[in-house]
Design a protein around this motif. Sequence first.
Motif, PDB file in Angstrom:
ATOM      1  N   SER A  66     -35.504  45.283  80.272  1.00  9.08           N
ATOM      2  CA  SER A  66     -34.296  45.097  79.463  1.00  9.08           C
ATOM      3  C   SER A  66     -34.472  43.904  78.526  1.00  9.08           C
ATOM      4  O   SER A  66     -35.151  42.918  78.864  1.00  9.08           O
ATOM      5  N   LEU A  67     -33.841  44.024  77.369  1.00  9.85           N
ATOM      6  CA  LEU A  67     -33.793  42.922  76.400  1.00  9.85           C
ATOM      7  C   LEU A  67     -32.335  42.472  76.325  1.00  9.85           C
ATOM      8  O   LEU A  67     -31.457  43.248  75.963  1.00  9.85           O
ATOM      9  N   THR A  68     -32.080  41.202  76.697  1.00  9.56           N
ATOM     10  CA  THR A  68     -30.714  40.682  76.741  1.00  9.56           C
ATOM     11  C   THR A  68     -30.513  39.660  75.616  1.00  9.56           C
ATOM     12  O   THR A  68     -31.315  38.724  75.460  1.00  9.56           O
ATOM     13  N   LEU A  69     -29.442  39.870  74.842  1.00  7.33           N
ATOM     14  CA  LEU A  69     -29.107  38.976  73.732  1.00  7.33           C
ATOM     15  C   LEU A  69     -27.659  38.539  73.887  1.00  7.33           C
ATOM     16  O   LEU A  69     -26.819  39.284  74.414  1.00  7.33           O
ATOM     17  N   THR A  70     -27.348  37.314  73.448  1.00  6.73           N
ATOM     18  CA  THR A  70     -25.960  36.821  73.451  1.00  6.73           C
ATOM     19  C   THR A  70     -25.608  36.299  72.057  1.00  6.73           C
ATOM     20  O   THR A  70     -26.476  35.821  71.318  1.00  6.73           O
ATOM     21  N   GLY A  71     -24.334  36.427  71.767  1.00  3.63           N
ATOM     22  CA  GLY A  71     -23.830  35.917  70.482  1.00  3.63           C
ATOM     23  C   GLY A  71     -22.367  35.520  70.634  1.00  3.63           C
ATOM     24  O   GLY A  71     -21.672  36.030  71.515  1.00  3.63           O
ATOM     25  N   THR A  72     -21.887  34.607  69.808  1.00  5.42           N
ATOM     26  CA  THR A  72     -20.493  34.148  69.909  1.00  5.42           C
ATOM     27  C   THR A  72     -19.755  34.436  68.605  1.00  5.42           C
ATOM     28  O   THR A  72     -20.352  34.533  67.525  1.00  5.42           O
ATOM     29  N   TYR A  73     -18.426  34.557  68.795  1.00  5.13           N
ATOM     30  CA  TYR A  73     -17.558  34.789  67.640  1.00  5.13           C
ATOM     31  C   TYR A  73     -16.244  34.049  67.887  1.00  5.13           C
ATOM     32  O   TYR A  73     -15.654  34.169  68.971  1.00  5.13           O
ATOM     33  N   THR A  74     -15.789  33.255  66.885  1.00  4.81           N
ATOM     34  CA  THR A  74     -14.548  32.481  66.992  1.00  4.81           C
ATOM     35  C   THR A  74     -13.413  33.249  66.329  1.00  4.81           C
ATOM     36  O   THR A  74     -13.517  33.676  65.173  1.00  4.81           O
ATOM     37  N   ILE A  75     -12.317  33.437  67.129  1.00  8.43           N
ATOM     38  CA  ILE A  75     -11.149  34.138  66.592  1.00  8.43           C
ATOM     39  C   ILE A  75     -10.522  33.250  65.515  1.00  8.43           C
ATOM     40  O   ILE A  75     -10.151  32.091  65.779  1.00  8.43           O
ATOM     41  N   PRO A  76     -10.406  33.737  64.302  1.00  9.22           N
ATOM     42  CA  PRO A  76      -9.886  32.897  63.202  1.00  9.22           C
ATOM     43  C   PRO A  76      -8.463  32.400  63.507  1.00  9.22           C
ATOM     44  O   PRO A  76      -7.639  33.151  64.029  1.00  9.22           O
ATOM     45  N   PRO A  77      -8.158  31.121  63.184  1.00 13.05           N
ATOM     46  CA  PRO A  77      -6.786  30.609  63.363  1.00 13.05           C
ATOM     47  C   PRO A  77      -5.814  31.452  62.542  1.00 13.05           C
ATOM     48  O   PRO A  77      -6.123  31.918  61.454  1.00 13.05           O
ATOM     49  N   GLY A  78      -4.612  31.613  63.103  1.00  7.94           N
ATOM     50  CA  GLY A  78      -3.580  32.374  62.407  1.00  7.94           C
ATOM     51  C   GLY A  78      -3.690  33.867  62.577  1.00  7.94           C
ATOM     52  O   GLY A  78      -2.904  34.616  61.991  1.00  7.94           O
ATOM     53  N   THR A  79      -4.685  34.313  63.386  1.00 12.67           N
ATOM     54  CA  THR A  79      -4.783  35.765  63.608  1.00 12.67           C
ATOM     55  C   THR A  79      -3.540  36.240  64.340  1.00 12.67           C
ATOM     56  O   THR A  79      -3.180  35.697  65.393  1.00 12.67           O
ATOM     57  N   PRO A  80      -2.816  37.227  63.819  1.00 15.23           N
ATOM     58  CA  PRO A  80      -1.565  37.675  64.443  1.00 15.23           C
ATOM     59  C   PRO A  80      -1.806  38.221  65.855  1.00 15.23           C
ATOM     60  O   PRO A  80      -2.849  38.808  66.146  1.00 15.23           O
TER      61      PRO A  80
END
Length: 755
Positions: A163-177
Amino acid sequence: MFVIREAIALSKIADRAEARPGDRINYTLAVENTGNAALSNLVLTDEELGFTVDILELEIGQTLLFTLSYIAPYEPGGTVVANTSVVSNAFVSAEASAAVVIAAVPGLALRKTASETAVAPGDVVTYTIVATNTGNVPLPDVAVSDPLLGIATPPAPLAIGESLTLTGTYTIPPGTPGGTIVGNTSTATSSLTPPAQSGASVIVTPAPVLNIAKTADRAIAAPGETIAYTIVVSNPTTGTVAGATVADDLLGFSETIASLPPAARRRSRPSVVPADAPAGSVISNVSTVSVPGALTFSAEASVTVAAAPALSVVKTPSVESAPAGSLVTYEVTLVNTGNTTLTNLVLTDSVLSATVVIQYLLPGESQSQLFSLKLPLGVEPGTTLTNTVTVQTDQLPPAQDSAGVVVLPPPDVEIVASPLPAYARPGQSVPVTIVVTNRSETTLTNLVVINELTGTNSVFPRLLPGGVITLERLVAIPPGTRAGTEFPSVATLETDQTPIQTAPILIIVLAVPALRLEKSVSTPQAIAGETIRFRILGENVGNTTLNGILTDPLLGITVGPGTMLYRGRVLISQPYAIPVETANGTIITNTVRAESVPPGIGTSASASVQVLRVLDVTKKADARDSYIGAVLRFSVHVANDSAFTATNAVLTDALPPSLAFVPGSLVVGGVPQPGRALSGGVPLGTIAPGQRVVVEFASRVLSIPRSDAAAGDAASGTLFNQAVVTFGVRSPSGRAITTRAVSNRAQVTITEEEE
């Protein structure tokens, strides 16, 4: 001489040369008796397929087929899966193998997960992407891409199962309803597989605020004591909170509050202090309240565990009853069932004369001590011998436990084998029953029953008083075993409590008289006058000596009365000359018969030969009556109505003394033969199928034939004359033979003078 040759062949065929992992492979096994004797007690095994079968009998030339299934394993493509089957008995064996290649099946799977399912604006979501080679061949160029996370890996090899395991992050933008669903998709590609995709989504929620408080109804509690906890959840905001979950793992408590207005919600839950909680330890209990997409709030309450010393004492004998003189083992087990360490434990038992000191015993710890006691001799059966163990400690009052053993009568066991004796015929299987009976009130242990003849080697852990063990076995008597043969044996029984016991076994083989009688002829067709040969074979195929007589009237053979020994045989080869006058197409059947002495068993065998004629010879005279001095003319007709060619044919006609050949009168086939006499034979040469030859000659009457004065008138007589043709021919058996064809007897009445 007949030589027994035992031989066996085994073949194994798979229904396919290549299989995908998980496919069902069907194997066909063929077991063939290729020898000249029946085989028995064969075992066919295939360890890889988990297959074993007993073949009790396999006749000459017989073939048995077996079909077995096997699931193709998950192995790399190109792997050769081979297995071997073996068939054997004590004398012959054979093995066969079959191989199947595992087909290449490339596979690629992609799985993507998010660290959170519900988040607030500004939260960071971590995504995990796992690409897995799910096939059975390496993938040379796997690449993973995710535009939202900025992931794009260069093509790289991925081994089978890797298996090839990858990780990544994402920030929820401020003001997202609140209620916004943030989703993205990852893609994995390879030149050997279709693209694989996987997605993960999170929902953006507002973040409500809750308060939680927790209290206990006491600060100190003993093991086993119940503590009441009170949990208060409140909503300090002005709005209603929906879907809040209150949980407490220690209390085994989880409750969802459908709607919580701006007010408090109280919940009381009990909890029992564990019995093994150490004294002085602190039980900290945390309760939580959470709302999907919001923070989790917690509250804690602590209780200190009080000291509670306790001790369990158990004394157990190895048996509940035993005969006097038996050695009994007692086990004394001490368990610290409290929550504090016990010190200076002193174990005493006056009957066992035992004293043991244990320095300390930790909470939950246990120790066992073994003591042995020989039950006194002379104690009345039924008496219960009881003794008591006492344990003292620094923390507790003395603790005791007692154990009793009932004295039993001495052990008694019996072993019997039946029937005794047993009788059987060759080739039969004799049932033998071995019965073991415990006639005492003592449980017998480690019973071992052994008997080589029945193949018994059985072990039984115990046999209760009055219990019975029945072993039923079959003993195969080999085919051909001689009558009166005895198979003696002894079954033995051993136990822990008794001396070795035995039981006799005896099998006696019964007499099965049998005679195989065969008769054959050297050729199925023969020429009249040909000498053929009959062959008689008698073989004692039973298991005892035979007494009898063998007769063959046609051949004039009588053998016996006599004795044929066990497995003895008699072979007679006798020539027989087929009478030359035998009619064409006649079937001569020759039968030989064997009868036992005294009568009771009889058998017969026959062989037949068809008689074929080549030449038919007919002789005629030109007058039925004649007188002295007259000339008689004779004609001999030779006809070949067969499919055989007669060669070197010679006609002879021995005239009686009352006749004289007239020189120059011989005519063969219409051609006069001047100068040739009748004496010495008349050559006829080759007579082909369908050909006819007529021989004519004249003879003068010299006198009245006198054969027997009592036969008729002394002054007159009857003249008889017969012709013979000797010729060569190739018989149906292919042999070149010389035989004869005889004519009818020509008859003429002779008187002294013309009437």
